[in-house]
Scaffold this motif. Structure first.
Motif, PDB file in Angstrom:
ATOM      1  N   VAL A  74       0.822  -1.213   0.000  1.00 12.31           N
ATOM      2  CA  VAL A  74       0.000   0.000   0.000  1.00 12.31           C
ATOM      3  C   VAL A  74       0.856   1.263   0.000  1.00 12.31           C
ATOM      4  CG1 VAL A  74      -0.306   0.349   2.502  1.00 12.31           C
ATOM      5  CG2 VAL A  74      -2.164   0.897   0.915  1.00 12.31           C
ATOM      6  N   LEU A  75       2.035   1.229   0.644  1.00 12.40           N
ATOM      7  CA  LEU A  75       2.927   2.382   0.593  1.00 12.40           C
ATOM      8  C   LEU A  75       3.458   2.602  -0.823  1.00 12.40           C
ATOM      9  CD1 LEU A  75       4.968   2.068   3.921  1.00 12.40           C
ATOM     10  CD2 LEU A  75       3.046   3.578   3.408  1.00 12.40           C
ATOM     11  N   GLY A  76       3.719   1.495  -1.514  1.00 12.15           N
ATOM     12  CA  GLY A  76       4.121   1.613  -2.912  1.00 12.15           C
ATOM     13  C   GLY A  76       3.020   2.223  -3.763  1.00 12.15           C
ATOM     14  N   ALA A  77       1.773   1.852  -3.475  1.00 18.07           N
ATOM     15  CA  ALA A  77       0.638   2.333  -4.267  1.00 18.07           C
ATOM     16  C   ALA A  77       0.465   3.850  -4.155  1.00 18.07           C
ATOM     17  CB  ALA A  77      -0.646   1.629  -3.839  1.00 18.07           C
ATOM     18  N   ILE A  78       0.590   4.384  -2.954  1.00 17.04           N
ATOM     19  CA  ILE A  78       0.335   5.823  -2.777  1.00 17.04           C
ATOM     20  C   ILE A  78       1.486   6.685  -3.287  1.00 17.04           C
ATOM     21  CG2 ILE A  78      -1.211   5.445  -0.827  1.00 17.04           C
ATOM     22  CD1 ILE A  78       1.009   6.182   1.059  1.00 17.04           C
ATOM     23  N   ASN A  79       2.589   6.048  -3.702  1.00 13.69           N
ATOM     24  CA  ASN A  79       3.725   6.797  -4.223  1.00 13.69           C
ATOM     25  C   ASN A  79       3.871   6.677  -5.736  1.00 13.69           C
ATOM     26  OD1 ASN A  79       5.519   8.068  -1.992  1.00 13.69           O
ATOM     27  ND2 ASN A  79       4.955   6.081  -1.160  1.00 13.69           N
ATOM     28  N   GLN A  80       2.870   6.093  -6.403  1.00 13.56           N
ATOM     29  CA  GLN A  80       2.931   5.916  -7.846  1.00 13.56           C
ATOM     30  C   GLN A  80       2.058   6.935  -8.567  1.00 13.56           C
ATOM     31  OE1 GLN A  80       5.082   3.749  -9.255  1.00 13.56           O
ATOM     32  NE2 GLN A  80       5.690   3.250  -7.156  1.00 13.56           N
ATOM     33  N   GLN A  81       2.404   7.189  -9.817  1.00  8.51           N
ATOM     34  CA  GLN A  81       1.638   8.114 -10.656  1.00  8.51           C
ATOM     35  C   GLN A  81       0.990   7.418 -11.846  1.00  8.51           C
ATOM     36  OE1 GLN A  81       0.973  11.422 -10.054  1.00  8.51           O
ATOM     37  NE2 GLN A  81       1.911  10.964  -8.069  1.00  8.51           N
ATOM     38  N   ASP A  82       1.372   6.182 -12.102  1.00 12.66           N
ATOM     39  CA  ASP A  82       0.801   5.387 -13.185  1.00 12.66           C
ATOM     40  C   ASP A  82      -0.335   4.536 -12.619  1.00 12.66           C
ATOM     41  OD1 ASP A  82       0.425   3.012 -14.957  1.00 12.66           O
ATOM     42  OD2 ASP A  82       2.034   3.929 -16.106  1.00 12.66           O
ATOM     43  N   ILE A  83      -1.516   4.616 -13.212  1.00 12.48           N
ATOM     44  CA  ILE A  83      -2.672   3.887 -12.689  1.00 12.48           C
ATOM     45  C   ILE A  83      -2.385   2.391 -12.608  1.00 12.48           C
ATOM     46  CG2 ILE A  83      -5.079   3.247 -13.131  1.00 12.48           C
ATOM     47  CD1 ILE A  83      -5.475   5.959 -14.427  1.00 12.48           C
ATOM     48  N   ARG A  84      -1.697   1.836 -13.604  1.00 11.83           N
ATOM     49  CA  ARG A  84      -1.405   0.408 -13.608  1.00 11.83           C
ATOM     50  C   ARG A  84      -0.486   0.031 -12.453  1.00 11.83           C
ATOM     51  NH1 ARG A  84       0.900   0.524 -19.566  1.00 11.83           N
ATOM     52  NH2 ARG A  84       1.879   2.300 -18.508  1.00 11.83           N
ATOM     53  N   LYS A  85       0.479   0.891 -12.147  1.00 11.95           N
ATOM     54  CA  LYS A  85       1.380   0.596 -11.028  1.00 11.95           C
ATOM     55  C   LYS A  85       0.675   0.737  -9.684  1.00 11.95           C
ATOM     56  CE  LYS A  85       5.885   1.482 -13.134  1.00 11.95           C
ATOM     57  NZ  LYS A  85       7.182   2.167 -12.983  1.00 11.95           N
ATOM     58  N   ILE A  86      -0.229   1.705  -9.591  1.00 17.08           N
ATOM     59  CA  ILE A  86      -1.021   1.841  -8.361  1.00 17.08           C
ATOM     60  C   ILE A  86      -1.817   0.561  -8.112  1.00 17.08           C
ATOM     61  CG2 ILE A  86      -2.955   3.067  -7.286  1.00 17.08           C
ATOM     62  CD1 ILE A  86      -1.991   5.588  -8.770  1.00 17.08           C
ATOM     63  N   LEU A  87      -2.458   0.047  -9.155  1.00 17.13           N
ATOM     64  CA  LEU A  87      -3.235  -1.182  -9.027  1.00 17.13           C
ATOM     65  C   LEU A  87      -2.335  -2.371  -8.724  1.00 17.13           C
ATOM     66  CD1 LEU A  87      -5.794  -0.747 -11.958  1.00 17.13           C
ATOM     67  CD2 LEU A  87      -6.154  -0.316  -9.523  1.00 17.13           C
ATOM     68  N   ALA A  88      -1.133  -2.396  -9.313  1.00 14.38           N
ATOM     69  CA  ALA A  88      -0.207  -3.501  -9.070  1.00 14.38           C
ATOM     70  C   ALA A  88       0.255  -3.525  -7.621  1.00 14.38           C
ATOM     71  CB  ALA A  88       0.991  -3.404 -10.011  1.00 14.38           C
ATOM     72  N   PHE A  89       0.604  -2.374  -7.059  1.00 14.39           N
ATOM     73  CA  PHE A  89       1.039  -2.336  -5.660  1.00 14.39           C
ATOM     74  C   PHE A  89      -0.117  -2.639  -4.705  1.00 14.39           C
ATOM     75  CE2 PHE A  89       4.927  -0.153  -7.101  1.00 14.39           C
ATOM     76  CZ  PHE A  89       5.850  -0.748  -6.255  1.00 14.39           C
ATOM     77  N   ASN A  90      -1.317  -2.162  -5.047  1.00 11.81           N
ATOM     78  CA  ASN A  90      -2.470  -2.523  -4.229  1.00 11.81           C
ATOM     79  C   ASN A  90      -2.735  -4.023  -4.266  1.00 11.81           C
ATOM     80  OD1 ASN A  90      -3.347  -0.159  -2.953  1.00 11.81           O
ATOM     81  ND2 ASN A  90      -4.384   0.577  -4.777  1.00 11.81           N
ATOM     82  N   LEU A  91      -2.454  -4.641  -5.404  1.00  6.07           N
ATOM     83  CA  LEU A  91      -2.578  -6.104  -5.511  1.00  6.07           C
ATOM     84  C   LEU A  91      -1.650  -6.779  -4.503  1.00  6.07           C
ATOM     85  CD1 LEU A  91      -2.550  -8.079  -8.875  1.00  6.07           C
ATOM     86  CD2 LEU A  91      -1.303  -8.909  -6.909  1.00  6.07           C
ATOM     87  N   ILE A  92      -0.414  -6.283  -4.416  1.00  7.18           N
ATOM     88  CA  ILE A  92       0.550  -6.876  -3.477  1.00  7.18           C
ATOM     89  C   ILE A  92       0.031  -6.794  -2.054  1.00  7.18           C
ATOM     90  CG2 ILE A  92       2.865  -6.591  -2.494  1.00  7.18           C
ATOM     91  CD1 ILE A  92       3.731  -5.565  -5.301  1.00  7.18           C
ATOM     92  N   SER A  93      -0.501  -5.639  -1.670  1.00  5.21           N
ATOM     93  CA  SER A  93      -0.983  -5.491  -0.291  1.00  5.21           C
ATOM     94  C   SER A  93      -2.114  -6.458   0.024  1.00  5.21           C
ATOM     95  CB  SER A  93      -1.436  -4.044  -0.042  1.00  5.21           C
ATOM     96  OG  SER A  93      -2.637  -3.743  -0.731  1.00  5.21           O
ATOM     97  N   LYS A  94      -2.963  -6.742  -0.965  1.00  2.00           N
ATOM     98  CA  LYS A  94      -4.090  -7.640  -0.725  1.00  2.00           C
ATOM     99  C   LYS A  94      -3.657  -9.105  -0.682  1.00  2.00           C
ATOM    100  CE  LYS A  94      -6.798  -4.205  -0.412  1.00  2.00           C
ATOM    101  NZ  LYS A  94      -5.738  -3.190  -0.431  1.00  2.00           N
ATOM    102  N   ILE A  95      -2.511  -9.428  -1.280  1.00  2.00           N
ATOM    103  CA  ILE A  95      -1.940 -10.762  -1.103  1.00  2.00           C
ATOM    104  C   ILE A  95      -1.647 -10.985   0.379  1.00  2.00           C
ATOM    105  CG2 ILE A  95       0.049 -12.238  -1.603  1.00  2.00           C
ATOM    106  CD1 ILE A  95      -1.862 -11.963  -3.948  1.00  2.00           C
ATOM    107  N   GLY A  96      -1.203  -9.931   1.050  1.00  2.00           N
ATOM    108  CA  GLY A  96      -0.964 -10.019   2.492  1.00  2.00           C
ATOM    109  C   GLY A  96      -2.221 -10.384   3.259  1.00  2.00           C
ATOM    110  N   PHE A  97      -3.380  -9.852   2.844  1.00  2.00           N
ATOM    111  CA  PHE A  97      -4.650 -10.196   3.491  1.00  2.00           C
ATOM    112  C   PHE A  97      -4.904 -11.704   3.406  1.00  2.00           C
ATOM    113  CE2 PHE A  97      -7.308  -6.047   3.554  1.00  2.00           C
ATOM    114  CZ  PHE A  97      -6.170  -5.293   3.795  1.00  2.00           C
ATOM    115  N   MET A  98      -4.742 -12.254   2.202  1.00  2.00           N
ATOM    116  CA  MET A  98      -5.047 -13.671   1.984  1.00  2.00           C
ATOM    117  C   MET A  98      -4.099 -14.571   2.772  1.00  2.00           C
ATOM    118  SD  MET A  98      -5.478 -13.352  -2.136  1.00  2.00           S
ATOM    119  CE  MET A  98      -5.985 -11.755  -2.771  1.00  2.00           C
ATOM    120  N   VAL A  99      -2.809 -14.218   2.746  1.00  2.00           N
ATOM    121  CA  VAL A  99      -1.826 -15.042   3.451  1.00  2.00           C
ATOM    122  C   VAL A  99      -2.004 -14.908   4.962  1.00  2.00           C
ATOM    123  CG1 VAL A  99       0.649 -15.443   3.769  1.00  2.00           C
ATOM    124  CG2 VAL A  99      -0.243 -14.910   1.505  1.00  2.00           C
TER     125      VAL A  99
END
Length: 490
Positions: free
Chosen positions: A278-303
């Protein structure tokens, strides 16, 4: 796999490949729905290929968890097939040189990973996925695609190497790669050291596949490079295969109630993954990268659900995984539409969408709220079960991290909303097309997005049946004796 081979035979005829992809995906979805229904009655279905009984032959095994993931894989295949019809999503050249065959073979690899009952054949299906997805990421051979593809394939080859090391150790020690037979053999107390070594190797391998900290760095470096139709399916499914194998491995081969140190390690990694993502997501300017970093944070939820290791926690992890597959794929669909309208994915270059594209604005807002987990959307139900499970075992710090991560996810998505949708654009610099003209011209893209949104709203406002099914799935995976008995016919 049959659909992919048929597409190769018609490699010069894009329209025929389109038909094959949609028809194959639709058939796969119908059969997957039938399989979910059958599993609801029979609990498990086992197939021994070639007539060789386990543990000597190739075992295919389906329980509720595998059936659900097969179903949603086919559903996404259908949606992405329709989305890719739009000519400006993928150039005709890319479609001619292999998009549909590679796409279908990758889906076959994903399905095989969900079906396999053998550790070595899991490696085989991983390689099918890896080769196909590498072709998709680099299709078109642009510089950024090749750079992203190389990073992707190298780190995934490393993951495969760790998996092969674990397979070699386990086979050399027990003489088996069949999951059910391995589960029985690894109960031997004299194999404790070997068991722990193999468990760590598999944790590293599957941690890389799922983009778990500290193995996540390949994902934001490669997911933004291919066309959005490719990114959508890869983002929606590939990391979830890693999460699935983590759940299967650490409930069947190395039950976490017997490996407390690894359980604590997985818990810590899940929390760090939430924060880093989520920290990576709020520091990005590309929509695709924001979504990619948010994806990583949600992997943490599942694990995190796996680390808590209770029925309600595993149920929450499975439900959240299904929700996230739908929503994340759809958000990349919406990002693709935004990119085609504005000609860029940089948030500072996109303005005025709310005033001109009401349907697109509605899609983005609903999906953003669903991703964050605002009630009563589907993300809320999965997160609620995870929080409830964490509170019951007094894991207050991880729960706090999860809630803060959700708030920061909302912040990152609202930044896109504020800058891209609510801001005014300079007419002399940017001329936006009329929405009705654009929707008419690119209706395939909207059709795929609305289709997935309707599925998401269905499980949001009528979640009881899915919660009940995932609860039974969680109870199944936490009882490895049932898996062993079904495969070995005890």
């Amino acid at each position: 796999m049959l659909s992919g081979m048929l597409c190769l035979l018609f490699n010069k005829y894009v329209k025929v490949q389109r038909f094959i992809a949609v028809a194959g995906s639709l058939l796969a979805f119908v059969f997957a729905v039938m399989l979910v229904s059958v599993i609801d009655r029979l609990d498990t279905v086992v197939m021994q290929l070639g007539g060789w009984e386990a543990p000597f032959g190739i075992t295919l095994f389906v329980d509720r968890l595998a059936a659900l993931l097969l179903c949603i894989t086919a559903l996404l295949a259908l949606a992405v097939s329709v989305f890719s019809f739009a000519e400006d999503v993928l150039s005709s050249r890319k479609k001619r040189i292999g998009f549909y065959p590679a796409f279908l073979f990758m889906l076959a690899g994903i399905s095989g990973a969900f079906l396999t009952g053998d550790l070595f054949n899991l490696y085989v299906w991983f390689e099918v996925m890896l080769i196909s997805s590498f072709v998709l990421i680099t299709l078109g051979s642009k510089k950024d695609q090749l750079q992203g593809g190389i990073k992707y394939v190298v780190i995934n080859f490393v993951a495969s190497s760790f998996l092969l090391l674990a397979i070699g150790i386990l086979y050399g020690t027990t003489g088996n790669t069949n999951l059910a037979a391995l589960s029985e053999s690894l109960r031997d107390p004299s194999l404790k050291a070997i068991t722990q070594l193999a468990a760590v190797l598999l944790l590293v391998s599957f941690g890389i596949k799922s983009a778990l900290f500290p193995f996540y760095f390949w994902l934001p470096s490669s997911y933004h490079t291919p066309p959005i139709a490719i990114t959508a399916i890869i983002a929606g499914l590939l990391t979830k295969v890693g999460v699935y194998t983590l759940i299967r491995t650490f409930t069947l081969l190395f039950p976490l109630q017997q490996h407390h140190l690894i359980q604590q390690l997985i818990l810590v990694l899940s929390c760090i993954t939430m924060i880093i993502g989520v920290l990576g997501a709020i520091n990005q300017q590309d929509i695709r990268k924001i979504l990619a970093f948010n994806l990583i944070s949600k992997i943490g939820f599942m694990v995190f659900g796996l680390a808590v290791y209770t029925p309600i926690a595993i149920c929450g992890a499975i439900f959240y995984m299904l929700h996230h597959i739908l929503v994340k794929t759809n958000l990349f669909f919406v990002a693709g539409i935004i990119g085609k309208i504005a000609g860029s994915y940089e948030v500072k270059k996109i303005k005025g969408l709310y005033d001109h594209f009401s349907l697109l604005s509605f899609l983005f807002m609903i999906l953003s709220l669903t991703l964050v987990g605002i009630p009563p959307f589907s993300g809320f139900w999965g997160k609620f079960m995870l929080v409830d499970a964490g509170l019951k075992v007094k894991e207050y710090l991880p729960i706090s991290i999860m809630l803060v991560t959700s708030l920061l996810t909302l912040y990152s998505m609202m930044l896109i909303w504020k800058k891209c949708f609510l801001s005014e654009y300079a007419k002399e610099k940017q001329q936006l097309p009329l929405e009705r003209v654009y929707v008419k011209k690119h209706y395939h893209m909207y059709l795929a997005s609305v289709f997935l949104l309707l599925i998401t709203l269905w499980i949001s406002f009528s979640p009881t049946w899915l919660i009940d099914y995932t609860r039974k799935a969680a109870e199944q995976v936490l009882q490895p004796a049932n898996y062993i008995n079904a495969v070995l016919k005890k």
